[in-house]
Enzyme design. Structure first.
Site, PDB file in Angstrom:
ATOM      1  N   ASP A 177      45.761  28.115  41.209  1.00 12.53           N
ATOM      2  CA  ASP A 177      44.730  29.024  41.724  1.00 12.53           C
ATOM      3  C   ASP A 177      45.273  29.939  42.814  1.00 12.53           C
ATOM      4  O   ASP A 177      44.569  30.853  43.263  1.00 12.53           O
ATOM      5  CB  ASP A 177      43.521  28.235  42.250  1.00 12.53           C
ATOM      6  CG  ASP A 177      43.898  27.249  43.338  1.00 12.53           C
ATOM      7  OD1 ASP A 177      44.633  26.297  43.035  1.00 12.53           O
ATOM      8  OD2 ASP A 177      43.462  27.438  44.491  1.00 12.53           O
ATOM      9  N   ASN A 178      46.517  29.716  43.241  1.00 15.52           N
ATOM     10  CA  ASN A 178      47.161  30.582  44.230  1.00 15.52           C
ATOM     11  C   ASN A 178      48.240  31.449  43.602  1.00 15.52           C
ATOM     12  O   ASN A 178      49.081  32.007  44.310  1.00 15.52           O
ATOM     13  CB  ASN A 178      47.775  29.746  45.353  1.00 15.52           C
ATOM     14  CG  ASN A 178      46.738  29.054  46.205  1.00 15.52           C
ATOM     15  OD1 ASN A 178      45.591  29.485  46.261  1.00 15.52           O
ATOM     16  ND2 ASN A 178      47.125  27.977  46.869  1.00 15.52           N
ATOM     17  N   ASP A 196      32.813  25.671  55.510  1.00 17.58           N
ATOM     18  CA  ASP A 196      31.891  26.543  56.236  1.00 17.58           C
ATOM     19  C   ASP A 196      32.051  28.007  55.850  1.00 17.58           C
ATOM     20  O   ASP A 196      31.314  28.871  56.332  1.00 17.58           O
ATOM     21  CB  ASP A 196      32.056  26.380  57.745  1.00 17.58           C
ATOM     22  CG  ASP A 196      33.466  26.710  58.238  1.00 17.58           C
ATOM     23  OD1 ASP A 196      34.262  27.288  57.466  1.00 17.58           O
ATOM     24  OD2 ASP A 196      33.780  26.390  59.402  1.00 17.58           O
ATOM     25  N   GLY A 197      33.029  28.291  54.971  1.00 14.98           N
ATOM     26  CA  GLY A 197      33.208  29.663  54.510  1.00 14.98           C
ATOM     27  C   GLY A 197      33.903  30.573  55.495  1.00 14.98           C
ATOM     28  O   GLY A 197      34.022  31.779  55.255  1.00 14.98           O
ATOM     29  N   GLY A 235      37.000  28.514  43.127  1.00 13.73           N
ATOM     30  CA  GLY A 235      36.287  29.765  43.363  1.00 13.73           C
ATOM     31  C   GLY A 235      36.455  30.239  44.789  1.00 13.73           C
ATOM     32  O   GLY A 235      37.016  29.551  45.645  1.00 13.73           O
ATOM     33  N   ARG A 286      42.005  41.634  52.695  1.00  7.02           N
ATOM     34  CA  ARG A 286      43.159  41.551  51.801  1.00  7.02           C
ATOM     35  C   ARG A 286      43.000  42.556  50.669  1.00  7.02           C
ATOM     36  O   ARG A 286      41.900  42.775  50.166  1.00  7.02           O
ATOM     37  CB  ARG A 286      43.254  40.132  51.243  1.00  7.02           C
ATOM     38  CG  ARG A 286      44.424  39.890  50.315  1.00  7.02           C
ATOM     39  CD  ARG A 286      44.563  38.428  50.002  1.00  7.02           C
ATOM     40  NE  ARG A 286      43.444  37.900  49.224  1.00  7.02           N
ATOM     41  CZ  ARG A 286      43.254  36.607  48.984  1.00  7.02           C
ATOM     42  NH1 ARG A 286      44.072  35.718  49.497  1.00  7.02           N
ATOM     43  NH2 ARG A 286      42.236  36.198  48.255  1.00  7.02           N
ATOM     44  N   ARG A 292      43.596  35.270  39.061  1.00  2.15           N
ATOM     45  CA  ARG A 292      44.615  34.232  39.231  1.00  2.15           C
ATOM     46  C   ARG A 292      44.858  33.509  37.901  1.00  2.15           C
ATOM     47  O   ARG A 292      44.053  33.616  36.973  1.00  2.15           O
ATOM     48  CB  ARG A 292      44.137  33.212  40.272  1.00  2.15           C
ATOM     49  CG  ARG A 292      43.598  33.818  41.560  1.00  2.15           C
ATOM     50  CD  ARG A 292      42.538  32.931  42.194  1.00  2.15           C
ATOM     51  NE  ARG A 292      41.915  33.566  43.362  1.00  2.15           N
ATOM     52  CZ  ARG A 292      42.206  33.256  44.621  1.00  2.15           C
ATOM     53  NH1 ARG A 292      43.071  32.313  44.895  1.00  2.15           N
ATOM     54  NH2 ARG A 292      41.605  33.880  45.608  1.00  2.15           N
ATOM     55  N   LYS A 321      38.221  37.965  53.578  1.00  2.77           N
ATOM     56  CA  LYS A 321      38.442  36.518  53.703  1.00  2.77           C
ATOM     57  C   LYS A 321      37.840  36.019  55.011  1.00  2.77           C
ATOM     58  O   LYS A 321      38.087  36.597  56.074  1.00  2.77           O
ATOM     59  CB  LYS A 321      39.944  36.231  53.662  1.00  2.77           C
ATOM     60  CG  LYS A 321      40.313  34.795  53.339  1.00  2.77           C
ATOM     61  CD  LYS A 321      41.792  34.718  53.019  1.00  2.77           C
ATOM     62  CE  LYS A 321      42.210  33.314  52.615  1.00  2.77           C
ATOM     63  NZ  LYS A 321      43.650  33.264  52.268  1.00  2.77           N
TER      64      LYS A 321
END
Length: 487
Positions: free
Chosen positions: A252-253, A125-126, A90, A176, A183, A113
């Site tokens: 996932d990419n 940490d996001g 996720g 982005r 995906r 992002k």
């Protein structure tokens, strides 16, 4: 042209509901400031380039403000990472702010992002750091300029917020853009968690929003999968032809649209090396340059498995069989053009393979070789490039074959040949050492080099006065930079 206040939103993915994403507000970064922006990406939103200079621009893309029409969502998905299935991934540091549609009717996801922690951050940490944000921005816009399908990047916003990686760094955010951020891993998540209703909703959404023409076919989902296979075959052919290494081809990419997606430890080849591994974390070389072709097929097989509720296994297997022939056709067509050939002959693949093996054995610069091949007549170019090779006898033999191959196409005006070859052979590519020099300056507070490099890379095929230093072979230190997933 529009202003920031007059963008039009239509948040189609958010409307799918909480089963597909979580509502999360971005965490603002301290003292947000513009590092670099792409006028071309802004034009996709009909956004006036002067808007990038407004304080509101840094505030919106630094997490301080939101449009009233946005509905920030962190998307849930899973995926195969280095061949092993991870049941829940996720958006751990990114948020889909919303979808803007322009006057032409095109929808563009705005994905921020580095926006802070989400329910999918796990132990992270996001945050994104300045260096990784700059690398993604430059790569997105550079690949687009080369004609390689990719996400786009609107801007990078820097800050004073400290974050820890191997050392203390500064947080940044990159905006982005893509028509969709779905995906392969989205389909895998609902397949393996056995949520058939949500799985069907996702499939219907993707079909309607992004493959509407497939609805006219007798089997719409099969037609959609075939289109995905075709797009990925062409995408990876372009990666290989231009020497681009993705570095982390996890499912996932992989974008459902067949575009380059999620930039981490990417690199363009300097010296040609088929076995080059750009990701310092890839100990086994799973995502080496030469492995990108079979890994593309492996990832499509993983997607096919997740589509078995909608398409028969036999049809999926037959469609997967198209991947390699399509890839080979696209790749050979691109390499012919890079060699200045306008027709096809049966032995062309052998001509390309022999050249690459000679380049491998001699450490020849991949991009500059093709550029210089078009500077002069075939005979003159081969003679001028000869000293780059260790195996002179082998290169002489290849040169004779190449000159004879070009001559069989008939007489060609050299000026026309140069124009044609320079139009497909870039003079400027995003070498890791160039990105690193721009990052070093930016981390010291000077953003001019990032902006200059972005400007140069936006016209990679055109010789730009005063920019010779961007077209040189890298220094030795520049060939050995270690780039990992944290990059």
């Amino acid at each position: 042209m529009k202003t920031l206040e007059t963008l039009t939103f239509d948040n189609r993915f958010a409307r799918l509901g909480d089963g597909f994403s979580a509502h999360v507000l971005p965490e603002p970064i301290d003292n947000p400031r513009l590092v670099v922006a792409s006028d071309q990406a802004m034009a996709l939103l009909d956004l006036d380039p002067v808007e990038a200079q407004a304080p509101l621009f840094a505030e919106l893309f630094g997490g301080h403000k939101l449009w009233a029409e946005t509905e920030p969502r962190a998307m849930v998905y899973s995926g195969h990472q280095f061949g092993h299935y991870n049941p829940q991934l996720g958006d751990g540091r990114g948020l889909l702010l919303g979808e803007v549609y322009n006057e032409a009717g095109d929808h563009w996801d705005l994905h921020l992002k580095g926006a802070g922690q989400t329910p999918f951050s796990r132990m992270g940490d996001g945050r994104a750091v300045l260096r990784s944000s700059i690398r993604e921005f430059l790569a997105s816009e550079a690949l687009h300029a080369l004609g390689i399908p990719t996400t786009r990047a609107l801007c990078v916003i820097g800050s004073d917020t400290p974050v820890w990686r191997e050392k203390q760094e500064r947080a940044a955010m990159v905006l982005r853009m893509a028509p969709s951020h779905v995906r392969f891993g989205h389909f895998e998540y609902f397949y393996y968690t056995k949520k058939p209703e949500l799985h069907a909703t996702l499939a219907e959404h993707v079909l309607n929003m992004h493959f509407a023409e497939c609805r006219e076919q007798p089997e719409p989902y099969l037609a959609m999968f075939r289109e995905i296979v075709e797009r990925n075959a062409e995408l990876i052919a372009k990666w290989q032809a231009y020497g681009f290494c993705h570095g982390v081809m996890n499912t996932d990419n992989m974008s459902i649209l067949g575009i380059t997606f999620d930039f981490g430890p990417f690199a363009f080849l300097d010296d040609f090396d088929a076995n080059f591994i750009c990701n310092h974390s890839d100990d086994q070389g799973r995502y080496s340059f030469s492995n990108q072709v079979p890994i593309g097929q492996w990832n499509l097989s993983a997607l096919a498995q997740a589509l078995t509720p909608f398409i028969s296994v036999e049809a999926l297997r037959e469609t997967l069989g198209l991947y390699l022939p399509l890839y080979q056709a696209h790749y050979l067509d691109l390499m012919r053009r890079r060699l200045g050939l306008t027709s096809a002959e049966e032995d062309d693949q052998n001509l390309v393979e022999r050249l690459l093996q000679l380049m491998q054995n001699s450490g020849v610069d991949y991009s500059l070789f093709f550029r210089r091949l078009g500077d002069q007549s075939p005979e003159q170019a081969v003679a001028a490039l000869r000293d780059d090779f260790v195996d002179l006898k082998g290169f002489d033999a290849w040169g004779e074959l190449y000159v004879a191959r070009v001559s069989r196409e008939g007489p060609v005006d050299q000026d026309l040949r140069r124009v044609r070859m320079h139009a497909v052979n870039p003079l400027y590519v995003l070498r890791n050492y160039l990105a690193q020099k721009a990052i070093d300056a930016a981390e010291a507070g000077d953003y001019e080099e990032v902006r200059r490099l972005h400007t140069v890379l936006s016209r990679p095929f055109e010789e730009q006065p005063g920019m010779d230093s961007y077209a040189q072979r890298p220094p030795e230190w520049g060939k050995h930079l270690e780039i990992s997933c944290s990059s």
